[in-house]
Motif scaffolding. Structure first.
Motif, PDB file in Angstrom:
ATOM      1  N   SER A 151       0.811  -1.219   0.000  1.00 18.56           N
ATOM      2  CA  SER A 151       0.000   0.000   0.000  1.00 18.56           C
ATOM      3  C   SER A 151       0.842   1.265   0.000  1.00 18.56           C
ATOM      4  N   ASP A 152       2.123   1.170   0.393  1.00 22.00           N
ATOM      5  CA  ASP A 152       2.977   2.361   0.381  1.00 22.00           C
ATOM      6  C   ASP A 152       3.743   2.513  -0.926  1.00 22.00           C
ATOM      7  N   GLY A 153       3.436   1.659  -1.902  1.00 22.09           N
ATOM      8  CA  GLY A 153       4.078   1.763  -3.201  1.00 22.09           C
ATOM      9  C   GLY A 153       5.304   0.914  -3.370  1.00 22.09           C
ATOM     10  N   SER A 154       5.827   0.301  -2.317  1.00 22.78           N
ATOM     11  CA  SER A 154       7.018  -0.529  -2.440  1.00 22.78           C
ATOM     12  C   SER A 154       6.644  -1.893  -2.996  1.00 22.78           C
ATOM     13  N   LEU A 155       7.651  -2.602  -3.479  1.00 27.93           N
ATOM     14  CA  LEU A 155       7.470  -3.916  -4.082  1.00 27.93           C
ATOM     15  C   LEU A 155       8.402  -4.912  -3.419  1.00 27.93           C
ATOM     16  N   SER A 214     -11.307  -8.393 -20.029  1.00 26.57           N
ATOM     17  CA  SER A 214     -11.283  -7.213 -19.170  1.00 26.57           C
ATOM     18  C   SER A 214     -10.330  -7.465 -18.014  1.00 26.57           C
ATOM     19  N   ALA A 215     -10.012  -6.409 -17.288  1.00 26.90           N
ATOM     20  CA  ALA A 215      -9.128  -6.513 -16.129  1.00 26.90           C
ATOM     21  C   ALA A 215      -9.321  -5.274 -15.278  1.00 26.90           C
ATOM     22  N   HIS A 216      -8.813  -5.309 -14.057  1.00 25.19           N
ATOM     23  CA  HIS A 216      -8.800  -4.111 -13.216  1.00 25.19           C
ATOM     24  C   HIS A 216      -7.510  -4.121 -12.409  1.00 25.19           C
ATOM     25  N   ILE A 217      -6.983  -2.916 -12.204  1.00 27.95           N
ATOM     26  CA  ILE A 217      -5.688  -2.754 -11.551  1.00 27.95           C
ATOM     27  C   ILE A 217      -5.855  -1.846 -10.340  1.00 27.95           C
ATOM     28  N   SER A 218      -5.313  -2.270  -9.222  1.00 27.41           N
ATOM     29  CA  SER A 218      -5.300  -1.423  -8.033  1.00 27.41           C
ATOM     30  C   SER A 218      -4.204  -0.370  -8.184  1.00 27.41           C
ATOM     31  N   LEU A 219      -4.548   0.886  -7.942  1.00 25.56           N
ATOM     32  CA  LEU A 219      -3.589   1.987  -8.038  1.00 25.56           C
ATOM     33  C   LEU A 219      -3.132   2.453  -6.661  1.00 25.56           C
ATOM     34  N   LYS A 220      -3.344   1.623  -5.652  1.00 24.94           N
ATOM     35  CA  LYS A 220      -2.909   1.992  -4.311  1.00 24.94           C
ATOM     36  C   LYS A 220      -1.385   2.056  -4.244  1.00 24.94           C
ATOM     37  N   GLY A 264       8.034   8.937  -9.459  1.00 31.96           N
ATOM     38  CA  GLY A 264       9.378   8.539  -9.856  1.00 31.96           C
ATOM     39  C   GLY A 264       9.586   7.041  -9.913  1.00 31.96           C
ATOM     40  N   SER A 265       8.529   6.243  -9.631  1.00 28.28           N
ATOM     41  CA  SER A 265       8.650   4.785  -9.674  1.00 28.28           C
ATOM     42  C   SER A 265       7.548   4.216 -10.567  1.00 28.28           C
ATOM     43  N   PRO A 266       7.688   4.369 -11.898  1.00 28.62           N
ATOM     44  CA  PRO A 266       6.659   3.852 -12.805  1.00 28.62           C
ATOM     45  C   PRO A 266       6.607   2.325 -12.780  1.00 28.62           C
ATOM     46  N   ARG A 267       5.413   1.788 -12.990  1.00 36.29           N
ATOM     47  CA  ARG A 267       5.219   0.346 -13.041  1.00 36.29           C
ATOM     48  C   ARG A 267       4.987  -0.075 -14.483  1.00 36.29           C
ATOM     49  N   ASP A 268       5.615  -1.177 -14.886  1.00 34.48           N
ATOM     50  CA  ASP A 268       5.484  -1.726 -16.230  1.00 34.48           C
ATOM     51  C   ASP A 268       5.105  -3.189 -16.064  1.00 34.48           C
ATOM     52  N   SER A 309      -7.357 -16.422 -23.097  1.00 29.39           N
ATOM     53  CA  SER A 309      -6.052 -16.001 -23.601  1.00 29.39           C
ATOM     54  C   SER A 309      -6.046 -14.485 -23.733  1.00 29.39           C
ATOM     55  N   GLY A 310      -4.833 -13.911 -23.693  1.00 30.44           N
ATOM     56  CA  GLY A 310      -4.696 -12.482 -23.913  1.00 30.44           C
ATOM     57  C   GLY A 310      -4.118 -11.748 -22.731  1.00 30.44           C
ATOM     58  N   GLU A 311      -3.123 -10.887 -23.011  1.00 34.67           N
ATOM     59  CA  GLU A 311      -2.514 -10.041 -21.990  1.00 34.67           C
ATOM     60  C   GLU A 311      -2.280  -8.659 -22.582  1.00 34.67           C
ATOM     61  N   LEU A 312      -2.293  -7.633 -21.715  1.00 34.51           N
ATOM     62  CA  LEU A 312      -2.005  -6.259 -22.112  1.00 34.51           C
ATOM     63  C   LEU A 312      -0.828  -5.754 -21.301  1.00 34.51           C
ATOM     64  N   ARG A 313       0.059  -5.047 -21.976  1.00 33.82           N
ATOM     65  CA  ARG A 313       1.178  -4.424 -21.281  1.00 33.82           C
ATOM     66  C   ARG A 313       0.797  -2.978 -20.957  1.00 33.82           C
ATOM     67  N   ILE A 314       0.809  -2.657 -19.663  1.00 37.76           N
ATOM     68  CA  ILE A 314       0.376  -1.345 -19.178  1.00 37.76           C
ATOM     69  C   ILE A 314       1.510  -0.711 -18.379  1.00 37.76           C
ATOM     70  N   GLN A 315       1.776   0.557 -18.644  1.00 36.70           N
ATOM     71  CA  GLN A 315       2.726   1.327 -17.848  1.00 36.70           C
ATOM     72  C   GLN A 315       1.945   2.378 -17.062  1.00 36.70           C
ATOM     73  N   ILE A 316       2.216   2.464 -15.745  1.00 40.77           N
ATOM     74  CA  ILE A 316       1.472   3.362 -14.866  1.00 40.77           C
ATOM     75  C   ILE A 316       2.461   4.187 -14.059  1.00 40.77           C
ATOM     76  N   GLU A 317       2.207   5.482 -13.990  1.00 39.28           N
ATOM     77  CA  GLU A 317       3.084   6.370 -13.237  1.00 39.28           C
ATOM     78  C   GLU A 317       2.243   7.443 -12.558  1.00 39.28           C
ATOM     79  N   ALA A 318       2.611   7.777 -11.333  1.00 43.28           N
ATOM     80  CA  ALA A 318       1.969   8.869 -10.603  1.00 43.28           C
ATOM     81  C   ALA A 318       2.928  10.049 -10.534  1.00 43.28           C
ATOM     82  N   VAL A 319       2.437  11.240 -10.818  1.00 46.57           N
ATOM     83  CA  VAL A 319       3.274  12.441 -10.768  1.00 46.57           C
ATOM     84  C   VAL A 319       2.516  13.533 -10.031  1.00 46.57           C
ATOM     85  N   ARG A 320       3.274  14.345  -9.296  1.00 46.31           N
ATOM     86  CA  ARG A 320       2.678  15.532  -8.690  1.00 46.31           C
ATOM     87  C   ARG A 320       2.250  16.482  -9.803  1.00 46.31           C
TER      88      ARG A 320
END
Length: 745
Positions: free
Chosen positions: A375-379, A482-488, A493-497, A507-518
């Motif tokens: 929840s704090d953004g770390s992995l 379809s799919a849903h992604i948690s943005l918590k 500065g730490s984009p997710r790919d 079958s089927g996958e999508l490549r999504i890049q997500i980034e949060a910026v001020r």
């Protein structure tokens, strides 16, 4: 029947298990529970069960209720009574078991629901649960050398609920609906042999896992037989309309596959023959919580038949532990326990599972937790923890879920399906975040590449990013997943790919890049420190390998440039697939998307698209030119060569427009447009339609020149005004008397 059989089996087990310790009374345990319930256990359990109850209620609403909201949740001050008849440890095989009576009869709980009544009725109703009775016998089983305890009821407990109604409509049958809902939930989740897990980790890293990525491998089956699987109690209805399964003495022609299910996500292995099939199929799956159940459903494939026969099922439960490890557990042979422990992400866990309700048949599987997201953004992945840098006050360095931008890039897809009989796939993606909808362009491939970027204003309450993939058809678009992604916990500065598997398809996958910026940083990255003082210079140089739009195998390409509400276009290059334009355009640098649409020019017929793309200029350093070839989207081939520069010079470095010259140039453009209109009208009056295309193209070019010149004037005006402000501020700063006078006034 299956539930009754399991209940009888566990009653026999509870009576026949050999005692290991003498009977012990539990008065001390209940006194301790009373002391710590109100201040410690009740707040923690109320918080934990609140989200679970809310999800269950919304997912299993009564027909009388359209919408349900949980207003208040507290378990009260009265704890349950444990072991009123005493307790002792027993053994069953090599497993230690404790049987413990559970009796919770409370009248001071406070659970309040607000229900919106479904049509044809109207109004709202406040439902207040003010008493609860749950009575049954618990089994506690320590596993993994004391690292965790499994707990469950021996049989379905007795449940009683009393409700009252506040202001609003009274709803009949609500009490019985809630009793049934709670009873069914307990029966499906924690009545033997369904067990829940409580971790006893020695270390608490105080991390809340909100999502995970797990690789599931279906390895092989063993001892599969139609005769043994015929009596399998099905947890789902058979797919075909035939009652029962066909019975054969020879299982060599048995052809089976396994369907893997995790939440709404399902994947299928290939079909393999024989009683010991080897699948070796690995699937990338997403977990949207810190716990989950991976279910494996075995089906028989009959060649020439549309439907497949369901045979049997088994499952594995998993849970993230506070020491960054993961616990896996499943039902073993004769309802025993199979448990595994993964100390870190990346460690593979293999299990051989018996199918439920049958005496023969096994499934070998392997699970690997690739990543936990917190929840704090770390992995946490591959035995490493990648954490965000702590802020000065000790908390993580992400902002509250307001005042930020979420940048989502739909990069590409792979292995998409199609429902088109022709076998073609024309996919596009829709994104929904809150009430905002965005859509990609349509591609033409089972492995499409979009590279499209979208912006959303971040909102609170743990809102998910919802993704839906469609294929474009003539008579209506079909959903292909379809799919849903948690943005918590997204951190600047730490984009997710990530590759996101599509749900509700095989079958089927999508490549999504997500980034949060001020927002401040985001605006700064668009306009640098010279925000509002610069412009974008775009040079359209050439294109190559364009698709042919004409029957003669060529095109008449030109480029339509769109920058926010501003539109520009190049000249038309006739009869070529490799045009060269060498045209320059300028736009105020305000962060609008810069889109290029390559079109084929036609004098009479509508123009046709031969590709488009987006120029990503926002992150370019000031006054540094980017020179690149950009692939065109929406077509099979084609690239366009551009140069883009974010210009932020001082005012004196860009010569201003002389008023007299500006007036002369404006008159020239206006005069040329007037002459061209006269020429065009003359051709139309004389019926010379074949000569229309040339003056139309020249007229469009003059119009673009006029618009471009207006943009240049607006840019010069903006630069001049900013310079006047800067000079005025310098005068105030350099003259103390002026500053004092200005403050005094």
């Amino acid at each position: 029947m299956a539930v009754e059989d399991l209940n009888k089996k566990w009653k026999r087990f509870a009576l026949s298990s050999s005692p290991k310790t003498p009977l012990e009374h539990c008065e001390w345990l209940n006194k301790l529970l009373i002391e710590i319930w109100s201040n410690y256990i009740n707040p923690k359990l109320s918080l934990r069960f609140q989200s679970i109850v809310e999800k269950r209620l919304k997912r299993n609403k009564s027909r009388l209720i359209e919408k349900l909201e949980l207003l208040e949740f507290s378990l009260g001050s009265s704890p349950p009574w444990l072991g009123l008849q005493g307790t002792r440890w027993s053994t069953f095989g090599d497993q230690q078991v404790m049987r413990l009576g559970f009796d919770w009869d409370t009248t001071d709980i406070s659970i309040m629901l607000l229900a919106k009544v479904a049509k044809p009725f109207f109004g709202t109703a406040k439902i207040v649960i003010n008493s609860l009775r749950i009575k049954g016998d618990l089994l506690l089983m320590p596993i993994l050398d004391g690292k965790a305890i499994l707990y469950s009821f021996i049989s379905t407990p007795e449940v009683r609920i009393t409700v009252t109604f506040g202001s609003g409509t009274e709803l009949p049958g609500v009490s019985s609906w809630l009793v049934k809902l709670l009873t069914d939930t307990l029966a499906k989740t924690m009545v033997e042999p369904r067990r829940q897990c409580f971790s006893l980790s020695a270390v608490d890293l105080r991390k809340k896992a909100v999502a995970g990525i797990v690789y599931v491998t279906v390895i092989s089956g063993n001892k599969l037989s139609r005769s043994s699987l015929k009596g399998s109690p099905s947890r789902r209805q058979p797919s075909s309309g035939v009652d029962g399964l066909r019975e054969h003495s020879d299982d060599k022609d048995l052809q089976t596959f396994v369907e893997v299910e995790l939440g709404e996500l399902t994947r299928r292995t290939n079909v393999r023959p024989g009683s010991s099939p080897q699948w070796d199929s690995t699937f990338n799956m997403i977990l949207h919580d810190n716990t989950g159940i991976v279910r494996f459903h075995l089906f028989e494939h009959a060649p020439g038949r549309m439907m497949c026969d369901y045979l049997a099922s088994c499952d594995i439960k998993m849970r993230y532990n506070t020491d960054d490890s993961t616990t896996f557990w499943a039902i073993g042979p004769d309802s025993s326990v199979i448990a595994r422990h993964s100390e870190f992400c990346g460690k593979a866990v293999e299990m051989v599972l018996p199918f439920e309700g049958v005496n023969i048949g096994e499934l070998a599987v392997k699970l690997v937790i690739k990543e936990w997201q917190f929840s704090d953004g770390s992995l946490s992945f591959n035995n490493l923890r990648v954490s965000s840098q702590p802020s000065l006050n000790g908390s993580s360095n992400f902002l509250p879920r307001t005042g930020r931008k979420i940048i989502v890039t739909v990069v590409e897809g792979k292995d998409l399906i199609t429902k088109d009989k022709s076998g073609k796939c024309n996919p596009y993606v829709k994104l929904q975040y809150g009430k905002v909808l965005q859509k990609t362009k349509t591609a033409h491939s089972f492995n499409p590449v979009w590279n499209q970027r979208f912006e959303f204003d971040e909102i609170g309450d743990g809102e998910y990013l919802k993704i839906k993939c469609y294929t474009e058809e003539v008579f209506g678009d079909d959903s292909i997943g379809s799919a849903h992604i948690s943005l918590k916990g997204l951190v600047e500065g730490s984009p997710r790919d990530v590759w996101i598997p599509l749900e509700k398809v095989n079958s089927g996958e999508l490549r999504i890049q997500i980034e949060a910026v001020r927002i401040d940083d985001y605006e700064g990255s668009r306009g640098s420190s010279y925000s509002g003082n610069g412009w974008i210079e775009l040079v359209l140089i050439e294109a190559r390998d364009l698709v042919a739009a004409d029957l003669r195998g060529t095109s008449d390409p030109y480029v339509r440039v769109q920058y926010g509400n501003l539109k520009r276009r190049t000249k038309v290059m006739y009869k070529t697939l490799n045009p060269k334009w060498h045209q320059t355009f300028e736009f105020p640098d305000n962060g609008n998307p810069l889109e290029l649409h390559v079109k084929d020019h036609n004098a009479v017929l509508p123009t046709s698209s031969i590709g488009d793309c987006v120029v990503e200029y926002q992150r370019l350093p000031p006054n540094q030119m980017a020179d690149k070839w950009i692939p065109l989207q929406g077509v099979k081939r084609g690239e366009i060569h551009i140069q883009a520069t974010r210009k932020v010079p001082e005012l004196e470095k860009k010569p201003s427009v002389d008023p007299d010259t500006s007036l002369t140039k404006a008159h020239q453009i206006s005069s040329q447009m007037k002459q061209m209109m006269i020429k065009l009208q003359s051709l139309i009056d004389d019926g010379i339609l074949e000569g229309i295309s040339t003056p139309v193209s020249e007229l469009e070019a003059l119009q673009d020149m006029q618009e471009e010149y207006m943009v240049q004037l607006e840019t010069e005006q903006m630069l001049l005004l900013n310079k006047i402000k800067e000079v005025g501020q310098e005068m105030l700063n350099s003259s103390p008397s002026l500053s004092r006078n200005s403050f005094g006034s």
